[in-house]
Design a protein around this motif. Structure first.
Motif, PDB file in Angstrom:
ATOM      1  N   GLU A  45       0.817  -1.205   0.000  1.00 53.83           N
ATOM      2  CA  GLU A  45       0.000   0.000   0.000  1.00 53.83           C
ATOM      3  C   GLU A  45       0.850   1.253   0.000  1.00 53.83           C
ATOM      4  OE1 GLU A  45      -3.432   2.198   2.703  1.00 53.83           O
ATOM      5  OE2 GLU A  45      -3.285  -0.002   2.749  1.00 53.83           O
ATOM      6  N   ALA A  46       1.991   1.219   0.707  1.00 54.18           N
ATOM      7  CA  ALA A  46       2.875   2.385   0.728  1.00 54.18           C
ATOM      8  C   ALA A  46       3.404   2.696  -0.668  1.00 54.18           C
ATOM      9  CB  ALA A  46       4.031   2.151   1.696  1.00 54.18           C
ATOM     10  N   ILE A  47       3.759   1.673  -1.429  1.00 52.59           N
ATOM     11  CA  ILE A  47       4.208   1.891  -2.812  1.00 52.59           C
ATOM     12  C   ILE A  47       3.054   2.404  -3.659  1.00 52.59           C
ATOM     13  CG2 ILE A  47       5.017   0.742  -4.894  1.00 52.59           C
ATOM     14  CD1 ILE A  47       7.237   1.160  -2.908  1.00 52.59           C
ATOM     15  N   ALA A  48       1.873   1.841  -3.474  1.00 56.54           N
ATOM     16  CA  ALA A  48       0.720   2.260  -4.268  1.00 56.54           C
ATOM     17  C   ALA A  48       0.384   3.729  -4.032  1.00 56.54           C
ATOM     18  CB  ALA A  48      -0.481   1.381  -3.944  1.00 56.54           C
ATOM     19  N   ARG A  49       0.496   4.177  -2.792  1.00 52.12           N
ATOM     20  CA  ARG A  49       0.178   5.568  -2.461  1.00 52.12           C
ATOM     21  C   ARG A  49       1.278   6.528  -2.890  1.00 52.12           C
ATOM     22  NH1 ARG A  49      -4.149   6.266   0.596  1.00 52.12           N
ATOM     23  NH2 ARG A  49      -5.008   4.513   1.779  1.00 52.12           N
ATOM     24  N   GLY A  50       2.510   6.028  -2.989  1.00 45.65           N
ATOM     25  CA  GLY A  50       3.629   6.900  -3.287  1.00 45.65           C
ATOM     26  C   GLY A  50       4.051   7.677  -2.056  1.00 45.65           C
ATOM     27  N   GLN A  51       4.969   8.580  -2.267  1.00 43.89           N
ATOM     28  CA  GLN A  51       5.459   9.417  -1.175  1.00 43.89           C
ATOM     29  C   GLN A  51       5.725  10.800  -1.732  1.00 43.89           C
ATOM     30  OE1 GLN A  51       8.408   7.579   1.269  1.00 43.89           O
ATOM     31  NE2 GLN A  51       9.224   9.505   2.027  1.00 43.89           N
ATOM     32  N   GLU A  52       5.009  11.764  -1.222  1.00 40.91           N
ATOM     33  CA  GLU A  52       5.056  13.121  -1.778  1.00 40.91           C
ATOM     34  C   GLU A  52       6.490  13.623  -1.888  1.00 40.91           C
ATOM     35  OE1 GLU A  52       3.078  17.526  -1.012  1.00 40.91           O
ATOM     36  OE2 GLU A  52       2.496  15.817   0.229  1.00 40.91           O
ATOM     37  N   GLY A  53       6.853  14.057  -3.084  1.00 44.97           N
ATOM     38  CA  GLY A  53       8.177  14.603  -3.329  1.00 44.97           C
ATOM     39  C   GLY A  53       9.227  13.569  -3.658  1.00 44.97           C
ATOM     40  N   GLU A  54       8.900  12.288  -3.461  1.00 43.16           N
ATOM     41  CA  GLU A  54       9.892  11.254  -3.717  1.00 43.16           C
ATOM     42  C   GLU A  54       9.365  10.160  -4.640  1.00 43.16           C
ATOM     43  OE1 GLU A  54      12.152   9.791  -0.355  1.00 43.16           O
ATOM     44  OE2 GLU A  54      11.431  11.436   0.882  1.00 43.16           O
ATOM     45  N   LEU A  55       8.243   9.539  -4.269  1.00 38.87           N
ATOM     46  CA  LEU A  55       7.716   8.413  -5.027  1.00 38.87           C
ATOM     47  C   LEU A  55       6.362   8.765  -5.613  1.00 38.87           C
ATOM     48  CD1 LEU A  55       8.506   5.589  -2.444  1.00 38.87           C
ATOM     49  CD2 LEU A  55       9.883   6.251  -4.421  1.00 38.87           C
ATOM     50  N   PRO A  56       6.117   8.459  -6.890  1.00 41.95           N
ATOM     51  CA  PRO A  56       4.812   8.750  -7.490  1.00 41.95           C
ATOM     52  C   PRO A  56       3.760   7.752  -7.028  1.00 41.95           C
ATOM     53  CG  PRO A  56       6.193   7.612  -9.070  1.00 41.95           C
ATOM     54  CD  PRO A  56       7.063   7.863  -7.864  1.00 41.95           C
ATOM     55  N   ALA A  57       2.525   8.188  -6.964  1.00 38.32           N
ATOM     56  CA  ALA A  57       1.421   7.290  -6.653  1.00 38.32           C
ATOM     57  C   ALA A  57       1.059   6.488  -7.892  1.00 38.32           C
ATOM     58  CB  ALA A  57       0.213   8.085  -6.172  1.00 38.32           C
ATOM     59  N   HIS A  58       0.459   5.342  -7.684  1.00 42.03           N
ATOM     60  CA  HIS A  58       0.013   4.491  -8.783  1.00 42.03           C
ATOM     61  C   HIS A  58      -1.498   4.611  -8.945  1.00 42.03           C
ATOM     62  CE1 HIS A  58       3.795   2.066  -9.388  1.00 42.03           C
ATOM     63  NE2 HIS A  58       4.056   2.694  -8.265  1.00 42.03           N
ATOM     64  N   ASP A  59      -1.951   4.585 -10.173  1.00 44.95           N
ATOM     65  CA  ASP A  59      -3.358   4.806 -10.490  1.00 44.95           C
ATOM     66  C   ASP A  59      -4.151   3.513 -10.277  1.00 44.95           C
ATOM     67  OD1 ASP A  59      -5.815   5.488 -11.454  1.00 44.95           O
ATOM     68  OD2 ASP A  59      -5.148   6.020 -13.472  1.00 44.95           O
ATOM     69  N   PRO A  60      -5.082   3.458  -9.320  1.00 41.76           N
ATOM     70  CA  PRO A  60      -5.845   2.234  -9.104  1.00 41.76           C
ATOM     71  C   PRO A  60      -6.788   1.890 -10.240  1.00 41.76           C
ATOM     72  CG  PRO A  60      -6.650   3.999  -7.705  1.00 41.76           C
ATOM     73  CD  PRO A  60      -5.400   4.503  -8.345  1.00 41.76           C
ATOM     74  N   GLN A  61      -7.003   2.847 -11.164  1.00 38.39           N
ATOM     75  CA  GLN A  61      -7.834   2.562 -12.323  1.00 38.39           C
ATOM     76  C   GLN A  61      -6.990   2.231 -13.558  1.00 38.39           C
ATOM     77  OE1 GLN A  61     -11.326   4.986 -12.934  1.00 38.39           O
ATOM     78  NE2 GLN A  61     -11.101   5.904 -10.911  1.00 38.39           N
ATOM     79  N   GLY A  62      -5.680   2.080 -13.368  1.00 36.09           N
ATOM     80  CA  GLY A  62      -4.810   1.707 -14.464  1.00 36.09           C
ATOM     81  C   GLY A  62      -4.691   0.205 -14.597  1.00 36.09           C
ATOM     82  N   GLY A  63      -3.944  -0.219 -15.573  1.00 34.23           N
ATOM     83  CA  GLY A  63      -3.689  -1.642 -15.741  1.00 34.23           C
ATOM     84  C   GLY A  63      -4.829  -2.384 -16.407  1.00 34.23           C
ATOM     85  N   ASN A  64      -4.681  -3.683 -16.459  1.00 31.08           N
ATOM     86  CA  ASN A  64      -5.618  -4.571 -17.145  1.00 31.08           C
ATOM     87  C   ASN A  64      -6.716  -4.988 -16.182  1.00 31.08           C
ATOM     88  OD1 ASN A  64      -6.825  -6.525 -18.780  1.00 31.08           O
ATOM     89  ND2 ASN A  64      -5.253  -8.065 -18.382  1.00 31.08           N
ATOM     90  N   GLN A  65      -7.856  -4.300 -16.248  1.00 27.87           N
ATOM     91  CA  GLN A  65      -9.015  -4.602 -15.429  1.00 27.87           C
ATOM     92  C   GLN A  65     -10.236  -4.751 -16.322  1.00 27.87           C
ATOM     93  OE1 GLN A  65      -9.235  -2.369 -11.627  1.00 27.87           O
ATOM     94  NE2 GLN A  65      -7.306  -1.380 -12.194  1.00 27.87           N
ATOM     95  N   LEU A  66     -11.365  -5.111 -15.729  1.00 28.26           N
ATOM     96  CA  LEU A  66     -12.568  -5.433 -16.492  1.00 28.26           C
ATOM     97  C   LEU A  66     -13.342  -4.176 -16.853  1.00 28.26           C
ATOM     98  CD1 LEU A  66     -14.274  -7.945 -17.448  1.00 28.26           C
ATOM     99  CD2 LEU A  66     -15.630  -7.587 -15.369  1.00 28.26           C
ATOM    100  N   ASP A  67     -13.554  -3.988 -18.158  1.00 28.25           N
ATOM    101  CA  ASP A  67     -14.336  -2.855 -18.647  1.00 28.25           C
ATOM    102  C   ASP A  67     -15.673  -3.267 -19.240  1.00 28.25           C
ATOM    103  OD1 ASP A  67     -12.549  -0.586 -18.166  1.00 28.25           O
ATOM    104  OD2 ASP A  67     -11.228  -1.558 -19.604  1.00 28.25           O
ATOM    105  N   ASP A  68     -15.750  -4.476 -19.779  1.00 28.87           N
ATOM    106  CA  ASP A  68     -16.981  -4.936 -20.400  1.00 28.87           C
ATOM    107  C   ASP A  68     -16.994  -6.461 -20.412  1.00 28.87           C
ATOM    108  OD1 ASP A  68     -15.156  -5.559 -22.454  1.00 28.87           O
ATOM    109  OD2 ASP A  68     -15.575  -3.697 -23.507  1.00 28.87           O
ATOM    110  N   ALA A  69     -17.982  -7.033 -21.033  1.00 28.59           N
ATOM    111  CA  ALA A  69     -18.168  -8.483 -21.012  1.00 28.59           C
ATOM    112  C   ALA A  69     -17.276  -9.152 -22.056  1.00 28.59           C
ATOM    113  CB  ALA A  69     -19.631  -8.827 -21.250  1.00 28.59           C
ATOM    114  N   THR A  70     -16.013  -9.247 -21.728  1.00 32.31           N
ATOM    115  CA  THR A  70     -15.025  -9.919 -22.558  1.00 32.31           C
ATOM    116  C   THR A  70     -14.206 -10.848 -21.664  1.00 32.31           C
ATOM    117  OG1 THR A  70     -13.535  -8.029 -22.251  1.00 32.31           O
ATOM    118  CG2 THR A  70     -14.832  -8.090 -24.285  1.00 32.31           C
TER     119      THR A  70
END
Length: 417
Positions: A306-331
């Motif tokens: 979770e710490a990596i996912a949130r990032g760290q202000e000024g040092e580490l970027p946050a990761h987008d929870p809506q990024g990556g390969n997730q389900l968008d439709d019935a495929t």
């Protein structure tokens, strides 16, 4: 910083009625390729029939919204709560979980009609501001069952020696990415849900943890790497395994991830050639931990992830929870790899599923949703290719028993620095 995928129609900040309609429509669309027989079978006690998922989510809306908050509403069928309640003790007796596959009636079409009836009745509640938190819970609940519908029907169709398909498509070539590391300096991190948006009760309260310096792999372990583990005797080397895991391997003759056969793997599109660059999936906690030991690393804690996912202000970027390969439709959901932290597979952590400091279940029946399962399970983070985009977040806590592997579960390694 990982790039964001295009947003799903479910996550564009629409009003509640539109989001309700979109979530309910996706459930129907996922089940559309199934016959009544397909939707009725139950392959194991961990899984439920597809039509039961469609019915249970409808029971949730009828029970906790319409019955309790719509004046004059009468249950569609007074006998159905007994067969479509899942585990809510406060809602009374219910059919045994392993008997859900014996429900030849009501039929799939009967349940679809019930869904339409409930959706029409819900129109009068979707604009009531005081019900918005409960409606948000219902939407997230149904999204969870969308993923379960997909994983449960996959396990059921896998039992058929004919290699049947839900969708007739071929998997795209997976993305190959270098195995880099996200480093974290350690220190005090704030963990848990920290916004005004929706979250399940098990994601809080927010609290502080102390982290030692560590690094998290930039990508998931691949099929090709798992082949190397197998070839090196990974399933035959007792010293790699936890004691319970070694007993599980021996007792069940485990030799590979679930759904593997020679150089193929079973998917919602039938048997397909296994891509060595795609993330390995359908593995247990026992297997994930043994692989990490074999690789000379370890699994992350849920707090490190979770710490990596949130990032760290000024040092580490946050990761987008809506990024990556997730389900968008019935495929068909198929892991394909990439550098995003979210998507493809739920990722095992070495953290037991336990309550956070000051955790208290909410009052009423919905308080049974998470808290009573905090025993003997492990936390998984991220999202999978079968997770509705917009459903997950950095604080999200999925959880399974260490032997279970019918879900889209994978491995992201960690190491001390």
């Amino acid at each position: 910083m990982p790039h964001a995928q295009p947003r799903s129609v479910l996550t564009l900040g629409e009003d509640l009625p539109a989001r309700y309609a979109a979530v309910r429509a996706l459930s129907q669309a996922l089940a559309a390729p199934l016959s009544d027989a397909d939707a009725t079978i139950q392959s194991m006690e961990d899984a439920s029939p597809a039509k039961w998922h469609l019915a249970h989510t409808t029971w949730f809306w009828e029970t906790f919204l319409l019955r309790d908050h719509a004046e004059g509403y009468a249950l569609y069928d007074e006998n159905w709560p007994f067969v479509f309640n899942s585990y809510y003790e406060t809602e009374g007796e219910r059919i045994a979980r392993f008997s859900r596959g014996m429900l030849s009636r009501p039929t799939l079409s009967d349940i679809v009609e019930w869904r339409s009836h409930v959706d029409a009745a819900m129109d009068g509640l979707l604009g009531r501001e005081e019900l918005a938190p409960l409606i948000e819970l219902g939407l997230s609940h149904e999204q969870q069952h969308q993923e379960l519908l997909l994983t449960d029907i996959k396990h059921a169709l896998f039992q058929n020696p004919l290699g049947v398909k839900m969708w007739d498509v071929s998997a795209a070539k997976a993305h190959s990415s270098p195995n880099d590391w996200h480093s974290h300096p350690g220190g005090i991190a704030r963990i848990g849900h920290q916004t005004d948006g929706f979250a399940f009760d098990n994601e809080g309260p927010a609290h502080r943890v102390l982290l030692e310096p560590f690094a998290l792999s930039s990508r998931l372990v691949t099929n090709g790497e798992w082949d190397e583990f197998i070839a090196d005797g990974g399933y035959d080397t007792a010293t790699l395994w936890l004691s319970d895991g070694w007993g599980w391997v021996r007792e069940n003759a485990i030799r590979a991830p679930l759904y593997w056969r020679d150089d193929e793997q079973f998917t919602h599109a039938g048997w397909q050639t296994r891509d060595p660059d795609a993330p390995v999936t359908h593995i247990s906690y026992f297997e994930a931990d043994a692989f990490a030991s074999w690789a000379g690393h370890r699994l992350p804690t849920e707090f490190e992830w979770e710490a990596i996912a949130r990032g760290q202000e000024g040092e580490l970027p946050a990761h987008d929870p809506q990024g990556g390969n997730q389900l968008d439709d019935a495929t068909p959901p198929l892991p394909r790899g990439g550098a995003e932290l979210f998507g493809d597979c739920w990722q095992f952590t070495r953290s037991g599923y336990l309550p956070y400091p000051r955790f208290r279940p909410v009052e009423g029946a919905v308080g049974e949703y998470n808290g009573k399962f905090m025993s003997g399970q492990f936390v998984l983070k991220g999202a999978s290719c079968a997770t509705a985009r917009g459903h997950s977040r950095a604080s999200y806590r999925n959880f399974f028993y260490p032997h279970q592997r019918w879900q889209f579960t994978g491995v992201r390694l960690a190491k001390d620095i």
